[in-house]
Scaffold this motif. Sequence first.
Motif, short mmCIF file in Angstrom:
data_model
loop_
_atom_site.label_atom_id
_atom_site.label_comp_id
_atom_site.label_asym_id
_atom_site.label_seq_id
_atom_site.Cartn_x
_atom_site.Cartn_y
_atom_site.Cartn_z
N THR A 178 7.18 4.81 2.37
CA THR A 178 7.00 3.92 1.23
C THR A 178 5.54 3.49 1.06
OG1 THR A 178 7.49 1.97 2.58
CG2 THR A 178 9.34 3.05 1.48
N PHE A 179 4.63 4.29 1.60
CA PHE A 179 3.21 3.89 1.61
C PHE A 179 2.46 4.56 0.46
CE2 PHE A 179 -1.22 4.55 2.87
CZ PHE A 179 -1.60 3.24 3.14
N PHE A 180 1.67 3.76 -0.27
CA PHE A 180 0.76 4.24 -1.31
C PHE A 180 -0.61 3.59 -1.09
CE2 PHE A 180 4.97 4.59 -3.12
CZ PHE A 180 4.94 5.81 -3.77
N ARG A 181 -1.63 4.22 -1.62
CA ARG A 181 -2.97 3.65 -1.49
C ARG A 181 -3.86 4.13 -2.64
NH1 ARG A 181 -5.01 6.84 3.94
NH2 ARG A 181 -4.48 8.96 3.28
N THR A 182 -4.79 3.28 -3.00
CA THR A 182 -5.80 3.67 -3.98
C THR A 182 -7.08 4.15 -3.31
OG1 THR A 182 -6.54 1.35 -4.07
CG2 THR A 182 -4.94 2.07 -5.72
N HIS A 183 -7.24 3.82 -2.04
CA HIS A 183 -8.40 4.29 -1.29
C HIS A 183 -8.18 5.74 -0.89
CE1 HIS A 183 -11.62 4.61 1.60
NE2 HIS A 183 -12.01 3.36 1.36
N PRO A 184 -9.12 6.61 -1.19
CA PRO A 184 -8.94 8.02 -0.81
C PRO A 184 -8.97 8.18 0.71
CG PRO A 184 -11.16 7.66 -1.65
CD PRO A 184 -10.41 6.39 -1.88
N SER A 185 -8.37 9.25 1.20
CA SER A 185 -8.34 9.52 2.63
C SER A 185 -9.74 9.80 3.15
CB SER A 185 -7.44 10.72 2.91
OG SER A 185 -7.53 11.11 4.26
N ASP A 233 18.07 0.13 -4.77
CA ASP A 233 17.88 0.67 -6.12
C ASP A 233 16.56 0.23 -6.72
OD1 ASP A 233 20.32 1.85 -5.89
OD2 ASP A 233 21.41 0.21 -6.88
N ILE A 234 16.24 -1.05 -6.61
CA ILE A 234 14.99 -1.54 -7.18
C ILE A 234 13.79 -0.93 -6.45
CG2 ILE A 234 13.60 -3.60 -7.59
CD1 ILE A 234 16.20 -5.16 -7.90
N THR A 235 13.91 -0.81 -5.13
CA THR A 235 12.82 -0.18 -4.36
C THR A 235 12.62 1.26 -4.80
OG1 THR A 235 13.33 -1.61 -2.47
CG2 THR A 235 12.03 0.37 -2.05
N ALA A 236 13.72 1.97 -5.03
CA ALA A 236 13.62 3.36 -5.46
C ALA A 236 12.94 3.47 -6.82
CB ALA A 236 15.00 4.00 -5.50
N GLU A 237 13.23 2.53 -7.74
CA GLU A 237 12.60 2.56 -9.06
C GLU A 237 11.11 2.28 -8.96
OE1 GLU A 237 13.58 3.48 -11.98
OE2 GLU A 237 15.63 3.93 -11.33
N ILE A 238 10.77 1.30 -8.12
CA ILE A 238 9.34 0.99 -7.95
C ILE A 238 8.61 2.19 -7.33
CG2 ILE A 238 7.69 -0.53 -6.82
CD1 ILE A 238 9.81 -2.74 -6.93
N TYR A 239 9.26 2.82 -6.35
CA TYR A 239 8.67 4.00 -5.69
C TYR A 239 8.43 5.12 -6.70
CZ TYR A 239 8.19 7.97 -2.52
OH TYR A 239 7.73 9.07 -1.85
N ARG A 240 9.45 5.33 -7.55
CA ARG A 240 9.35 6.39 -8.55
C ARG A 240 8.23 6.09 -9.54
NH1 ARG A 240 14.02 5.93 -10.21
NH2 ARG A 240 15.00 7.30 -8.66
N ALA A 241 8.11 4.84 -9.92
CA ALA A 241 7.07 4.47 -10.88
C ALA A 241 5.67 4.63 -10.28
CB ALA A 241 7.29 3.04 -11.34
N LEU A 242 5.51 4.17 -9.04
CA LEU A 242 4.19 4.31 -8.40
C LEU A 242 3.84 5.77 -8.17
CD1 LEU A 242 4.10 1.43 -5.75
CD2 LEU A 242 2.52 1.77 -7.65
N ASN A 243 4.84 6.57 -7.86
CA ASN A 243 4.61 7.97 -7.53
C ASN A 243 4.17 8.78 -8.76
OD1 ASN A 243 4.49 9.83 -5.45
ND2 ASN A 243 6.49 10.68 -5.92
N THR A 244 4.50 8.27 -9.94
CA THR A 244 4.13 8.99 -11.17
C THR A 244 2.97 8.33 -11.90
OG1 THR A 244 5.81 7.72 -12.39
CG2 THR A 244 6.45 9.88 -11.51
#
Length: 870
Positions: free
Chosen positions: A169-176, A392-403
């Motif tokens: 469930t990890f996302f970041r705006t800082h590049p690797s 369900d809400i976590t999955a929607e947030i994940y899907r939105a961030l992933n796109t």
Amino acid sequence: YRGLTQDVQILPVDYEIEYICRGNRVIVGPKVRKCLPNGTWTDLTLRSRCCEYCTKLYIGALFPMSGGWPGGQACLPSAQMALDLVNKRTDILPDYELELIYYDSMCDPGEATKLLYDLLYTEPIKIVLMPGCSSVSTLVAEAARMWNLIVLSYGSSSPALSNRQRFPTFFRTHPSATLHNPTRVQLFQKWKWTKIATIQQTTEVFTSTLDDLEQRVKEAGIEISVRQSFLTDPAVAVKNLKRQDARIIVGLFYETEARKVFCEVFKEKLYGKKYVWFLIGWYADNWFKIKDPSINCTVENMTEAVEGHVTTEIVMLNPETVRGASNLTSQEFLEQLMSRLGGKNPEETGGFQEAPLAYDAVWALALALNKTVEPLKAKGRRLEDFNYNNHDITAEIYRALNTSSFEGVSVSVVKCSGYKKIGYYDSTKGNLSWFGNDKWIGGAPPADQTVVIEEFRFLSQKLFVSVSVFAGLGILLGIVCLTFNIYNSNVRYIQNSQPYLNNMTAVGCMLSLAAVFPLGIDGLHVHRVRFPVVCQFRLWLLGLGFSLAYGSMFTKIWWVHTVFTKKDEKKDKRKHLEPWKLYATVGVLLGIDILSLMIWQIVDPLHITVEKFTREAPKGDLDVLIQPLLEHCSSEKMNTWLGVVYGYKGLLLLLGIFLAYETKSVSTEKINDHRAVGMAIYNVAVLCMITAPVTMILSSQQDASFAFASLAIVFSVYITLVVLFIPKMRRLITRGEWQSEQQETMKTGSSTNNNDEEKSRQLERENKELQKIIQEKEERVSELRNQLTERQALRSRRRLSGQNQNHSTPAPPASQNDPKSLLPPPGYPLPSSDNHSLPPSFSNSSNLYQPDGKIGRNNCHTSRLQLLYK
């Protein structure tokens, strides 16, 4: 606006309008608008409205305000600025308001664990977590999955965080951080470096970054020669870099550790024109000037140590003047951020470069949550229904961030300390844009390692020429001695010295001196391909020369000891000296050497080996080292062969010394120079026994080794030739013996054999001794005869007087035939009955000589009889 300004036609500049909602409603959008000089109002594009049911959504954040990376100092104001703009937008989450709940994690995983517990177990419920700092993000991301929480980081560059199985469930705006590695590899190739070194802080973010770099440089044909790491104290790691001659060094550590590292760099002098440091670009610009109680270096020391280092940074701001989702350009963002920082110096503000990432992180979260409103409403759910068990809400947030996607540029910028941009690298296109304004301390990029210049050590030519002159003169002396010995071989004195053995000695001395020349020949004179031939000449000339020269002298002294130290009953066997036995002895010694050398060269032939010495620094400040090399003649089992040869020769030398000592008092004319041979053996043995071990010890010093070996050969040969031949020359010259021998040869018409002459001289000496003894015996015989005559006369008178007194009594006649009457007194010899056949004196003398001299008429040798009558 109509009801508020209906009586006013012109409003003054900076006139403000404040919106107020009635009842329980709250303002969504700008709360205050200001009149601008151009006749417009601020935020005209944003709608202000009153919201009756504005639900708050809470974001739990961890901002490192101190510690290894104090990025929260600029990232927190940037995130708050983004939240204010989002909450003012009526087209983004119109029915919601985002609120930030944050703590200072100090970039410490231990402190972050405690704060994470407080965020999760205290109201209100947080819909998203926003950590910064890779070590903290790793901890939070691993734990968040247990609470169905999305983690969005603004300041985590660890490549390990890209693992979806570990951090789902990890996302970041800082590049690797691995995005820096392609840029680093491009720079290594641009500056033609093929060997680098690394030093890292022992944390997961830097370890994984270094693993990626190692793989990339390997593909590019670049070697990581030194890899050092440390936990808290970098002193040992920096010393190891210095010891292993690291030049191009990639450093991966947090800012606080960077100060410790470069304090040690200053102490170890691991900086300057010979070194280049590659550092991470997200430090504050004046990170090395910040006072740190954990180091004992001054600001001047740190400034001197960091001079010339290179950083690679991710471009955080879009260089183009375009408006993104926040409707701000990069320049406008910086202006508003500086306003929030209150005029604080950006170079002293941690995380200033990452502030745009925190700003974008909030916008990315707001847009993703906004995208989930309609899908959740279709499912009969709302964002405020979120709890830690709702998948369900976590999955929607994940899907939105992933796109989600933003206007951004993944471009690396290369900067030198100071800091000055020297180029850009577009990792998507592999395009390196170079400004050409890079300046190096030494005028050019340093070498990636110390340039090692191989330099062969050669023998001093002055020494070689000097010794060669002595060797050449010695060879001339040997030729003179050999010629002299051959020319005067018929002279009796020379014949009595066994001239053929002396000839062998002279030839062996010349061969030994000839070995001096190949001993001094090295790679300066011949090519390495032909050098083994020189090695063969060294070995064979010296081996054969020693065998001939010393073997002939050893044979002489051995024969003298064997013959002249026998018992008395075997002494007469020494009269006969058979020369072929002497030559055979020399041949045996020579054959043993030839056989051993042939076996050595067949089984384990000599070849060239190169010895390497400790590298030396030349005079001057040159970035080079000299690698001294020395060529040797060697074989696989060199020590074994030398042990066998030295053991055999050493025993022969010791035996020669013993025989020379034992025969020092022997006098013989058959080998009239054996004392000179013994003296030569002493000198040769002492010089060889000293030189052999010394040359083995000094084998790495070509001049000393050659000097010892060659001078030992020269001195031993000179001593041998002088001791053996010079006295012979002197005697023949001063006494003129060769003239007398030649005259005698002319008179007699023939020359006497050596053995016959020796016998003749010996018989003459014995004749003289016997004549002396005979004379003494004759005197004794005459004396005894006189005494006998007197006694006979006395007895005769006594008998006559007795007869006169007793004339009446007849006495027995004294007949001459009575043998008892003629007997001498006791102790005197009987008279001989056949004296009439020889002269009286000689007859009596021979009888008297027999008991003492053991020579009588019956046992006298015929040759002696002739001499006695001579």
